[in-house]
Design a protein around this motif. Structure first.
Motif, PDB file in Angstrom:
ATOM      1  N   VAL A 169      -2.241   3.650  17.518  1.00 47.08           N
ATOM      2  CA  VAL A 169      -2.787   4.126  16.234  1.00 47.08           C
ATOM      3  C   VAL A 169      -2.319   3.211  15.104  1.00 47.08           C
ATOM      4  O   VAL A 169      -3.101   2.812  14.234  1.00 47.08           O
ATOM      5  CB  VAL A 169      -2.369   5.595  15.972  1.00 47.08           C
ATOM      6  N   PHE A 170      -1.032   2.811  15.119  1.00 44.51           N
ATOM      7  CA  PHE A 170      -0.517   1.921  14.069  1.00 44.51           C
ATOM      8  C   PHE A 170      -1.216   0.567  14.106  1.00 44.51           C
ATOM      9  O   PHE A 170      -1.577   0.007  13.076  1.00 44.51           O
ATOM     10  CB  PHE A 170       1.000   1.735  14.221  1.00 44.51           C
ATOM     11  N   ALA A 171      -1.391   0.052  15.305  1.00 40.16           N
ATOM     12  CA  ALA A 171      -2.070  -1.245  15.443  1.00 40.16           C
ATOM     13  C   ALA A 171      -3.480  -1.150  14.867  1.00 40.16           C
ATOM     14  O   ALA A 171      -3.952  -2.052  14.164  1.00 40.16           O
ATOM     15  CB  ALA A 171      -2.124  -1.644  16.911  1.00 40.16           C
ATOM     16  N   ARG A 172      -4.123  -0.025  15.123  1.00 43.85           N
ATOM     17  CA  ARG A 172      -5.496   0.160  14.600  1.00 43.85           C
ATOM     18  C   ARG A 172      -5.489   0.224  13.075  1.00 43.85           C
ATOM     19  O   ARG A 172      -6.394  -0.290  12.423  1.00 43.85           O
ATOM     20  CB  ARG A 172      -6.116   1.434  15.179  1.00 43.85           C
ATOM     21  N   LEU A 173      -4.432   0.855  12.525  1.00 49.68           N
ATOM     22  CA  LEU A 173      -4.332   0.917  11.062  1.00 49.68           C
ATOM     23  C   LEU A 173      -4.226  -0.487  10.476  1.00 49.68           C
ATOM     24  O   LEU A 173      -4.882  -0.816   9.488  1.00 49.68           O
ATOM     25  CB  LEU A 173      -3.093   1.715  10.666  1.00 49.68           C
ATOM     26  N   LEU A 174      -3.411  -1.346  11.110  1.00 50.17           N
ATOM     27  CA  LEU A 174      -3.247  -2.720  10.625  1.00 50.17           C
ATOM     28  C   LEU A 174      -4.547  -3.507  10.726  1.00 50.17           C
ATOM     29  O   LEU A 174      -4.902  -4.281   9.845  1.00 50.17           O
ATOM     30  CB  LEU A 174      -2.159  -3.440  11.438  1.00 50.17           C
ATOM     31  N   LEU A 175      -5.261  -3.252  11.833  1.00 53.38           N
ATOM     32  CA  LEU A 175      -6.532  -3.978  12.037  1.00 53.38           C
ATOM     33  C   LEU A 175      -7.577  -3.616  10.983  1.00 53.38           C
ATOM     34  O   LEU A 175      -8.495  -4.386  10.704  1.00 53.38           O
ATOM     35  CB  LEU A 175      -7.100  -3.644  13.424  1.00 53.38           C
TER      36      LEU A 175
END
Ligand code: ADP
Length: 594
Positions: free
Chosen positions: A101-107
């Protein structure tokens, strides 16, 4: 139905829309040319989208596994993807899900940033190229452009072309997401993946006729918008005549026709867009049924991976729907891209060849057997030969339609002779560089055309000229005294619709504009109507003052103007019938005497 030019037709059915042939380039070739210079951004967008798709599949699998593990009250999940077999605990699953989820937020940051960046750059590029090509285009092509045409192309049509860019990016991202979903489905279950591919491809094929009609209607809409914009521009120009001749009702009816044509095409394009999208959405629901069927068939398999398949199928269906919608919107926006590119190409191809020779002075200037035709085979000037020495004042007279304005345009190099040669200092005029030419040769048109700007800016006319030179030109044009008597002096705002200055004063400002760069040749289409007696005598006085300082060509509409001329040309039916001093013409020329 009002008949006339194409702009006068009240209605324009689709079949009649053929002003510009559709481009031969494929949609993708056109897109590639639009995206030129932005490959890096597009590639980053594609990589970001793939990562987003992979993270989404991972999240779906993790959620399905967690739910299934919790449902069976077990402590460890059993993940089985392709050759990977692992047994993580529920807390590990949830921690990994959190990281995804965090990685998706950064993307989200690059994915939100890139499409507007690519689209706004593309829009700016289209506008710049279009305007630069227009401003370099030949006078012939500029003069042929209908009023309102460039404005609509640079605003409305470019805006729609920008939306094509957004659709293109939507197409790239949703196609990649779909591809990733399909790959995930393949990894989980081949049957499910094949099912999605077959359904998506057949639906795409089925919707083809709708897309084709959509493109036709979009092309018609693009044309209708252009027609509407030209109608507005023309209505503004002839507003006074419309009132005087009581043509307001007919004018409204004509504009209503344009509006209604555009409305019809807009309606059709939007309906087709939604229809295709909704049909796709309705039929793609089969994926859910298919998902359940697969679940049932493989019911004996692992429940969690079956749940993940269903989730992935659902996401694939919405990605497929986005692909279809983006593709159709893209196709329906392409006619606007085509129109801007065709306009740009038309301007670019007309750019005349420029010479490079400098022009320190204009000692002689002449035509050698010059002929000119606007339309092939219908000459409006023929066999014109003369030579003029620097410092001479030349009058040009002749009946209306004889070719005087055309001669002026040739003298200014706005148009090139169709036959013969235009010689300056004995050399072909086209050999002299543009910059050299424009500082040596100036022009005052019959109708003064002012910018909505200060008097000083109007005299400078975008050139780097100091205040002293501006005021010197004001004095030479006999307008300085008027200007300094106004409260804001040279800063007074004037313009086409500003009533600060009279017609005669406007004309003298235009004369100052022509004189400010100290030209060697001045071509003047003498104003007939705009001048009050004071302005008329002031302009006469100014021209007398210029005598012997520069070469003057004056298209004379008043006999009194001819008094200052050394020689007078008589043009009749496109031919130079006489070129002599006033005394000689008075004695020997019947046209001059009459
Ligand atoms: P004058 O200035 O002596 O009144 P013009 O040079 O304006 O004459 O026109 C000469 C001829 O060329 C006329 O028959 C006119 O109809 C034609 N003409 C002028 N401008 C154009 C144009 N842009 N396209 C086609 N024909 C033109």
């Amino acid at each position: 139905m009002i008949k006339g030019g194409d702009g006068l037709a009240l209605a324009s059915p689709v079949s009649k829309v053929r002003e510009q042939a559709p481009s031969n380039m494929s949609t993708f070739a056109q897109l590639r040319s639009l995206l030129g210079g932005q490959r890096g951004s597009v590639l980053t967008l594609a990589i970001g989208t793939i990562l987003m798709g992979l993270s989404e599949s991972a999240l779906l699998i993790l959620l399905a596994e967690t739910a299934a593990t919790l449902a069976t009250r077990a402590h460890h999940a059993r993940i089985h993807i392709w050759v990977i077999h692992v047994r993580p605990s529920v807390s590990t699953l949830l921690l990994v899900a959190l990281a995804v989820v965090f990685a998706r937020l950064l993307l989200q940051v690059p994915l939100a940033l890139l499409p507007p960046r690519i689209a706004s750059r593309m829009q700016a590029r289209l506008r710049t190229e279009l305007f630069h090509s227009f401003s370099r285009a030949s006078w012939d092509v500029q003069a042929r452009d209908r009023e309102g045409q460039l404005q609509e192309t640079m605003t409305g049509q470019v805006a729609q072309a920008t939306s094509a860019m957004y659709s293109a990016m939507g197409l790239i991202t949703s196609s990649l997401l779909l591809a990733v979903m399909l790959l995930s489905a393949f990894a989980l279950n081949v049957l499910a993946a094949v099912f999605v591919v077959v359904l998506t491809v057949s639906l795409f094929g089925l919707l083809r006729p709708l897309r084709r009609t959509g493109v036709q209607r979009a092309r018609a809409l693009s044309q209708a918008q252009l027609q509407y914009a030209r109608g507005i521009a023309e209505s503004i120009r002839v507003a006074e005549e419309t009132q005087v001749f009581g043509a307001s009702a007919a004018q409204r009816k004509r504009m209503d026709g344009f509006i209604s044509t555009a409305r019809g095409h807009l309606f059709a394009t939007q309906v087709l867009l939604r229809l295709a999208s909704n049909l796709y959405a309705a039929v793609i629901s089969l994926l859910f049924v298919g998902g359940l069927f697969i679940l049932y068939e493989l019911g004996r398999g692992h429940a969690a991976s079956l749940g993940a398949i269903v989730l992935i199928l659902v996401r694939a269906s919405s990605s497929g729907q986005n692909v279809q919608a983006a593709y159709q919107t893209l196709l329906q926006s392409m006619p606007f891209v085509e129109r801007t590119q065709l306009a740009e190409g038309r301007y670019r191809e007309s750019v005349p060849a420029r010479g490079s020779r400098s022009l320190p002075e204009v000692a002689t200037l002449g035509f050698d057997d010059v002929g000119f035709a606007y339309t092939l085979g219908r000459p409006v000037l023929s066999d014109i030969s003369f030579e003029v020495n620097g410092g001479e004042v030349i009058g040009v007279i002749g009946p209306s339609g004889a070719g005087k304005s055309t001669l002026v345009q040739l003298l200014l190099r706005l148009r090139a002779p169709s036959e013969g040669r235009y010689l300056v200092n004995g050399l072909p005029a086209e050999e002299f560089s543009e910059d050299a030419w424009h500082t040596r040769v100036a022009y005052v048109p019959q109708e003064p055309r002012l910018l909505h700007a200060s008097v000083a800016e109007n005299i400078r006319f975008f050139r780097e000229i100091d205040d002293e030179a501006v005021q010197r030109a004001g004095r030479l044009a006999r307008i300085h005294e008027d200007i300094v008597s106004w409260p804001d002096g040279y800063d007074t705002i004037v313009g086409p619709r500003a009533d600060a200055v009279s017609g005669g004063q406007q004309q003298r400002i235009c004369l100052a504009r022509a004189l400010v760069a100290q030209p060697e040749v001045l071509v003047l289409d003498e104003p007939t109507s705009a001048l009050d007696p004071t302005s008329e005598s002031l302009i006469q006085e100014s021209l007398m003052g210029l005598k012997q300082q520069l070469t003057l060509f004056i298209v004379a509409h008043r006999m009194s103007t001819l008094d200052i001329c050394d020689r007078v040309m008589i043009i009749i039916d496109g031919k130079l019938t006489a070129f002599d001093t006033i005394e000689l013409l008075q004695r020997e020329n019947s046209y001059y005497r009459s």
